[in-house]
Design an enzyme around this catalytic site. Structure first.
Site, PDB file in Angstrom:
ATOM      1  N   ASP A 128       0.876  -1.177   0.000  1.00 50.08           N
ATOM      2  CA  ASP A 128       0.000   0.000   0.000  1.00 50.08           C
ATOM      3  C   ASP A 128       0.905   1.216   0.000  1.00 50.08           C
ATOM      4  O   ASP A 128       1.666   1.432   0.945  1.00 50.08           O
ATOM      5  CB  ASP A 128      -0.895  -0.001   1.254  1.00 50.08           C
ATOM      6  CG  ASP A 128      -1.819   1.211   1.322  1.00 50.08           C
ATOM      7  OD1 ASP A 128      -1.785   2.052   0.396  1.00 50.08           O
ATOM      8  OD2 ASP A 128      -2.569   1.327   2.298  1.00 50.08           O
ATOM      9  N   ASN A 142       0.583   4.485   0.466  1.00 48.25           N
ATOM     10  CA  ASN A 142       0.451   5.312   1.670  1.00 48.25           C
ATOM     11  C   ASN A 142       1.447   6.484   1.671  1.00 48.25           C
ATOM     12  O   ASN A 142       2.268   6.623   2.574  1.00 48.25           O
ATOM     13  CB  ASN A 142       0.632   4.442   2.926  1.00 48.25           C
ATOM     14  CG  ASN A 142       0.184   5.156   4.188  1.00 48.25           C
ATOM     15  OD1 ASN A 142      -0.761   5.949   4.154  1.00 48.25           O
ATOM     16  ND2 ASN A 142       0.852   4.902   5.283  1.00 48.25           N
ATOM     17  N   ALA A 165       6.132  -6.344  -5.998  1.00 47.84           N
ATOM     18  CA  ALA A 165       4.847  -6.603  -5.341  1.00 47.84           C
ATOM     19  C   ALA A 165       3.922  -7.461  -6.204  1.00 47.84           C
ATOM     20  O   ALA A 165       3.906  -7.348  -7.433  1.00 47.84           O
ATOM     21  CB  ALA A 165       4.164  -5.283  -5.006  1.00 47.84           C
ATOM     22  N   GLU A 200      -2.286   9.450  -5.418  1.00 47.07           N
ATOM     23  CA  GLU A 200      -0.960   8.829  -5.522  1.00 47.07           C
ATOM     24  C   GLU A 200      -0.609   8.499  -6.967  1.00 47.07           C
ATOM     25  O   GLU A 200       0.548   8.628  -7.372  1.00 47.07           O
ATOM     26  CB  GLU A 200      -0.904   7.570  -4.640  1.00 47.07           C
ATOM     27  CG  GLU A 200      -0.860   7.922  -3.156  1.00 47.07           C
ATOM     28  CD  GLU A 200      -1.233   6.786  -2.222  1.00 47.07           C
ATOM     29  OE1 GLU A 200      -1.060   6.943  -1.001  1.00 47.07           O
ATOM     30  OE2 GLU A 200      -1.719   5.732  -2.713  1.00 47.07           O
ATOM     31  N   GLY A 215     -15.826   3.925  -4.108  1.00 49.93           N
ATOM     32  CA  GLY A 215     -15.480   2.515  -4.255  1.00 49.93           C
ATOM     33  C   GLY A 215     -14.057   2.306  -4.709  1.00 49.93           C
ATOM     34  O   GLY A 215     -13.135   2.967  -4.237  1.00 49.93           O
ATOM     35  N   ASP A 266     -15.360  10.513  10.259  1.00 51.09           N
ATOM     36  CA  ASP A 266     -13.905  10.647  10.295  1.00 51.09           C
ATOM     37  C   ASP A 266     -13.314   9.648   9.305  1.00 51.09           C
ATOM     38  O   ASP A 266     -13.530   8.447   9.430  1.00 51.09           O
ATOM     39  CB  ASP A 266     -13.412  10.360  11.723  1.00 51.09           C
ATOM     40  CG  ASP A 266     -11.894  10.407  11.860  1.00 51.09           C
ATOM     41  OD1 ASP A 266     -11.225  10.837  10.904  1.00 51.09           O
ATOM     42  OD2 ASP A 266     -11.388  10.000  12.919  1.00 51.09           O
ATOM     43  N   THR A 310     -10.225   8.830   8.820  1.00 46.95           N
ATOM     44  CA  THR A 310      -8.977   8.193   9.244  1.00 46.95           C
ATOM     45  C   THR A 310      -9.123   6.679   9.251  1.00 46.95           C
ATOM     46  O   THR A 310     -10.055   6.134   9.828  1.00 46.95           O
ATOM     47  CB  THR A 310      -8.579   8.663  10.661  1.00 46.95           C
ATOM     48  OG1 THR A 310      -8.571  10.079  10.687  1.00 46.95           O
ATOM     49  CG2 THR A 310      -7.209   8.141  11.046  1.00 46.95           C
ATOM     50  N   GLY A 311      -8.196   5.997   8.596  1.00 40.85           N
ATOM     51  CA  GLY A 311      -8.170   4.539   8.625  1.00 40.85           C
ATOM     52  C   GLY A 311      -9.053   3.845   7.611  1.00 40.85           C
ATOM     53  O   GLY A 311      -9.065   2.613   7.536  1.00 40.85           O
ATOM     54  N   ALA A 312      -9.786   4.607   6.799  1.00 39.94           N
ATOM     55  CA  ALA A 312     -10.703   3.973   5.833  1.00 39.94           C
ATOM     56  C   ALA A 312      -9.936   3.134   4.812  1.00 39.94           C
ATOM     57  O   ALA A 312     -10.325   2.000   4.506  1.00 39.94           O
ATOM     58  CB  ALA A 312     -11.532   5.039   5.125  1.00 39.94           C
ATOM     59  N   GLY A 313      -8.845   3.677   4.302  1.00 39.62           N
ATOM     60  CA  GLY A 313      -8.019   2.937   3.335  1.00 39.62           C
ATOM     61  C   GLY A 313      -7.417   1.684   3.945  1.00 39.62           C
ATOM     62  O   GLY A 313      -7.324   0.639   3.293  1.00 39.62           O
ATOM     63  N   ASP A 314      -7.015   1.787   5.214  1.00 42.74           N
ATOM     64  CA  ASP A 314      -6.433   0.625   5.903  1.00 42.74           C
ATOM     65  C   ASP A 314      -7.489  -0.450   6.142  1.00 42.74           C
ATOM     66  O   ASP A 314      -7.205  -1.644   6.041  1.00 42.74           O
ATOM     67  CB  ASP A 314      -5.813   1.059   7.238  1.00 42.74           C
ATOM     68  CG  ASP A 314      -4.737   2.126   7.053  1.00 42.74           C
ATOM     69  OD1 ASP A 314      -4.078   2.115   5.997  1.00 42.74           O
ATOM     70  OD2 ASP A 314      -4.567   2.970   7.950  1.00 42.74           O
TER      71      ASP A 314
END
Length: 346
Positions: free
Chosen positions: A188, A190, A213, A222, A258, A279, A281-285
């Site tokens: 990822d 990131n 990968a 990105e 999506g 919030d 935060t952390g959605a991608g993870d």
């Protein structure tokens, strides 16, 4: 609906007498940083305007490990924190969340990394990092839990651990061990530009391990950064500039819209699951944790488009549910929560 880890997945987390995991064919080992995020108690303000901050566990690879465990999967984390109160707190949080933490190391001199994060009124996230150097940057090859890496069905990592030595060399060594052991390598991107010396250093560093990968997750922003401004929505840009010959699955996350997927045989898009965001935060993870939890149980998932689409809808639901609560680790969803939201959205 996607085949996902059984709800009694905790049986995969049994420990041997040394505190390490028993042999497990579906183990996901996450490598990289774990830190403390300080988040303002009030949203929509700059860091300077924030009246107070609340501490929360953070670090993308650690978030992914917790996300997988929360779904009933089997995960472990490898990284370094300070031998300080924050470091031991983070280690305990992993343990509480049934993530194997036997690969964690503690630095006697350097502190656990800190990051101040805020979501400004214009929707942009603002970061201020305290890492000069922090313990995560100082993980050495000699400190790697080689046996743990060798047990990984999937070895997952980001790009922050590529920024500084000795962690960069340790990261490369861990990847080599995992590859030799037959693990799927999951990457990822990131991107955290403020941590890199320059834009060129970030681009070169991120791309330096690109072709190794098996699975890559990248965001639209990105893609624009890595391709120096190319259109992230253009399939030809993605396929010609980012898809390498050995890649099994390339995922483009599109937030609430999506995701897109690209394999050697097919490509497509899976819509997002609609929720009211609190919030991000952390959605991608959570999304990454969702797809890896399914891939760990079926490593040929990328060959069957129907199964892959089901798994990606499941992963999209993981990301969606995470934004309905504050914080990353506290917001990671359970299997039952995913089933409920997919039922109500169908």
């Amino acid at each position: 609906m996607a085949k996902i880890p059984s709800s009694d997945g905790s049986k995969n987390l049994s420990m041997n007498s040394n505190g390490g995991p028993e042999a497990n064919t579906s183990l996901v080992v996450c490598f990289g940083e774990m830190l403390i995020d300080f988040v303002p108690t009030v949203s929509g303000v700059s860091l300077a305007e924030a009246p107070a901050f609340q501490k929360a566990p953070g670090g993308a690879p650690a978030n992914v490990a917790v996300g997988i465990s929360r779904l009933g999967g089997s995960s472990a984390f490898i990284g370094k924190v300070g031998d300080d109160e924050f470091g031991h707190m983070l280690s305990d949080i992993l343990k509480q969340n049934k993530v194997n933490n036997s690969g964690m190391r503690y630095d006697q001199k350097a502190r656990t990394a800190l990051a101040f994060v805020t979501l400004r009124a214009d929707g942009e996230r603002e970061f201020m990092f305290f890492r000069n150097p922090s313990a995560d940057m100082l993980l050495r090859e000699s400190e790697l839990d080689v046996n743990l890496i060798k047990q990984a069905s999937i070895f997952h990592y980001g790009s922050i651990s590529l920024i500084e030595e000795p962690c960069k060399s340790t990261h490369l060594a861990a990847m080599a061990i995992a590859k030799k052991s037959g693990s799927i390598l999951s990457y990822d991107v990131n991107l955290r530009l403020p941590l890199w010396p320059s834009e060129d250093a970030a681009r070169d560093g991120i791309m330096s391990i690109w072709n190794q990968a098996d699975v890559i997750k990248v965001s639209e922003d990105e893609i624009t950064f890595l391709t120096r401004g190319a259109d992230p929505y253009d399939d030809n840009v993605v396929l010609n500039k980012l898809f390498h010959p050995n890649l099994k699955l390339l995922l483009v996350s599109e937030g609430p819209d999506g995701c897109r997927y690209y394999t050697q045989k097919f490509k497509g898009r899976v819509p997002g699951v609609k929720v009211k965001a609190v919030d991000t935060t952390g959605a991608g993870d959570a999304f990454v944790g969702g797809i890896l939890s399914v891939l760990a149980l079926d490593t040929n998932l990328y060959k069957d488009e129907k199964k892959l689409r089901e798994a990606l809808l499941f992963a999209n639901a993981c990301g969606a549910l995470t934004v309905t609560k504050k914080g990353a680790i506290p917001a990671m969803p359970t299997r039952d929560e995913i089933q409920k939201i997919l039922k109500s959205n169908s």
